[in-house]
Design an enzyme around this catalytic site. Sequence first.
Site, short mmCIF file in Angstrom:
data_model
loop_
_atom_site.label_atom_id
_atom_site.label_comp_id
_atom_site.label_asym_id
_atom_site.label_seq_id
_atom_site.Cartn_x
_atom_site.Cartn_y
_atom_site.Cartn_z
N ASP A 10 25.06 4.51 2.34
CA ASP A 10 24.64 3.47 1.39
C ASP A 10 25.89 2.71 0.95
O ASP A 10 26.84 3.30 0.46
CB ASP A 10 23.95 4.13 0.19
N ASP A 105 21.42 -2.41 3.04
CA ASP A 105 22.71 -1.70 2.89
C ASP A 105 22.59 -0.19 3.06
O ASP A 105 23.50 0.54 2.70
CB ASP A 105 23.33 -2.04 1.52
N GLU A 106 21.50 0.28 3.63
CA GLU A 106 21.23 1.72 3.58
C GLU A 106 20.49 2.17 4.82
O GLU A 106 19.56 1.50 5.26
CB GLU A 106 20.38 1.93 2.33
P1 TTP Z 1 21.51 -0.45 -3.90
O1 TTP Z 1 22.10 0.31 -2.78
O2 TTP Z 1 20.41 0.18 -4.69
O3 TTP Z 1 22.65 -0.82 -4.96
P2 TTP Z 1 24.14 -1.28 -4.71
O4 TTP Z 1 24.53 -1.18 -3.28
O5 TTP Z 1 24.33 -2.63 -5.32
O6 TTP Z 1 24.97 -0.28 -5.59
P3 TTP Z 1 25.27 1.28 -5.30
O7 TTP Z 1 26.77 1.37 -5.21
O8 TTP Z 1 24.74 1.99 -6.49
O9 TTP Z 1 24.59 1.63 -4.03
O10 TTP Z 1 20.96 -1.83 -3.38
C1 TTP Z 1 21.61 -2.56 -2.35
C2 TTP Z 1 21.53 -4.04 -2.61
O11 TTP Z 1 20.16 -4.45 -2.69
C3 TTP Z 1 22.17 -4.48 -3.90
O12 TTP Z 1 23.55 -4.73 -3.75
C4 TTP Z 1 21.38 -5.69 -4.27
C5 TTP Z 1 20.02 -5.47 -3.67
N1 TTP Z 1 19.05 -5.06 -4.71
C6 TTP Z 1 18.29 -6.05 -5.35
O13 TTP Z 1 18.41 -7.23 -5.02
N2 TTP Z 1 17.41 -5.67 -6.32
C7 TTP Z 1 17.25 -4.37 -6.72
O14 TTP Z 1 16.45 -4.09 -7.63
C8 TTP Z 1 18.03 -3.37 -6.06
C9 TTP Z 1 17.91 -1.92 -6.48
C10 TTP Z 1 18.92 -3.76 -5.08
MG MG Z 2 24.08 0.51 -2.15
#
Ligand code: TTP
Ligand code: MG
Length: 356
Positions: A10, A105-106
């Site tokens: 992730d 991103d995952e």
């Molecule tokens: P995430 O992996 O949930 O968050 P992140 O990568 O920003 O942070 P973390 O370090 O905690 O993993 O989500 C990935 C991307 O998806 C995030 O950068 C933006 C998008 N996203 C949204 O647009 N809306 C949302 O509600 C979520 C959870 C994510």
């Molecule tokens: Mg993330």
Amino acid sequence: MEERRIIHIDMDYFFAQVEMRDNPKLKGKPVIVGGKASNRGVVSTASYEARKYGVHSAMPMSQAHKLCPNGYYVTSRFDAYREASKQIMDIFRSYTEIVEPMSLDEAYLDITHLVRPDLPASTIANFIRRDILEQTELTASAGVSYNKFLAKLASGMNKPNGITVIDYNNVHDILMNLDIGEFPGVGKASEKVMHNNNIFTGQDLYNKDEFELIRLFGKRGRGLYNKARGIDHNEVKATRIRKSVGTERTFATDVNDDDEILRKVWELSGKTAERLNKLQKSGKTVTVKIKTYQYETLSKQTSLRDPVNSETDIYNIAHTLYTELKDPDIPIRLIGVTVGNLEQSAYRNMTIYDFL
Ligand code: TTP
Ligand code: MG
């Protein structure tokens, strides 16, 4: 059953990290990424500096401004996120074919069958993180375990730029002490039900019997019972990279009436749009195919600058293509509309966790 080796990767504060990479002035700053004001006006994500102020994904922008008035507010640039996403997915697929992307991103990777079983899975996860950093200048966190649920849990435990291994030595401690809200698969609504039933930790969940959990959570009860025990049999489902989405129909009798055929084109455009939206994809090519009453297949395609996914856009292009393709003297027996060269559409704002 053979022990599996699963990695969950992730990206860290993904959208914000891409913005900070592309604009060095943002480095180390509280960065908040969101849609344009004309959109729904919620936070997509925030850098870790901004999270200290309490800013988080899905929060209304207005609230973020109140919590973090000196933040750096940036409008999302999906093209840049999609490009980075494609790069990381390619890296994953260079290690194993069994890659299941969960969002931009995952992804989960099953590396059980890698030819070098002597390499610990954590070493492979670090190779992957190194490749990501080299090729995209972005950091990712990894979780390594023997099933998806634990790998996902692990990847969140050492964020940002961290790696966590959950194995038989530490699984018990980790799960028993886990806050119930931190369990992958327990969203806000379930958390509330848990609290109402005095379940606050993994240990509390572990102490409930299966029937009680089924009574409280229906079909999901059994999964939760298993999760409390570190059990998850779900497989990493390698998703074929879908190149196009198309729909076609054969007429009951051969037709030559433009109105009738175009009504069908409208219907097929709608179906195609519906399927694209389900997959959260848009495409940069539209193709119309016809089969003549003599079974000759003809098709015409157009490439677009901007990807399409709506019924109207698809129909308008398909209409033009049909007009160019159709010989007024030759009845047809089949018509099809396909959208290809697909890419991920904008993120649908939702918590992915509620779907795991
Ligand atoms: P995430 O992996 O949930 O968050 P992140 O990568 O920003 O942070 P973390 O370090 O905690 O993993 O989500 C990935 C991307 O998806 C995030 O950068 C933006 C998008 N996203 C949204 O647009 N809306 C949302 O509600 C979520 C959870 C994510
Ligand atoms: Mg993330």
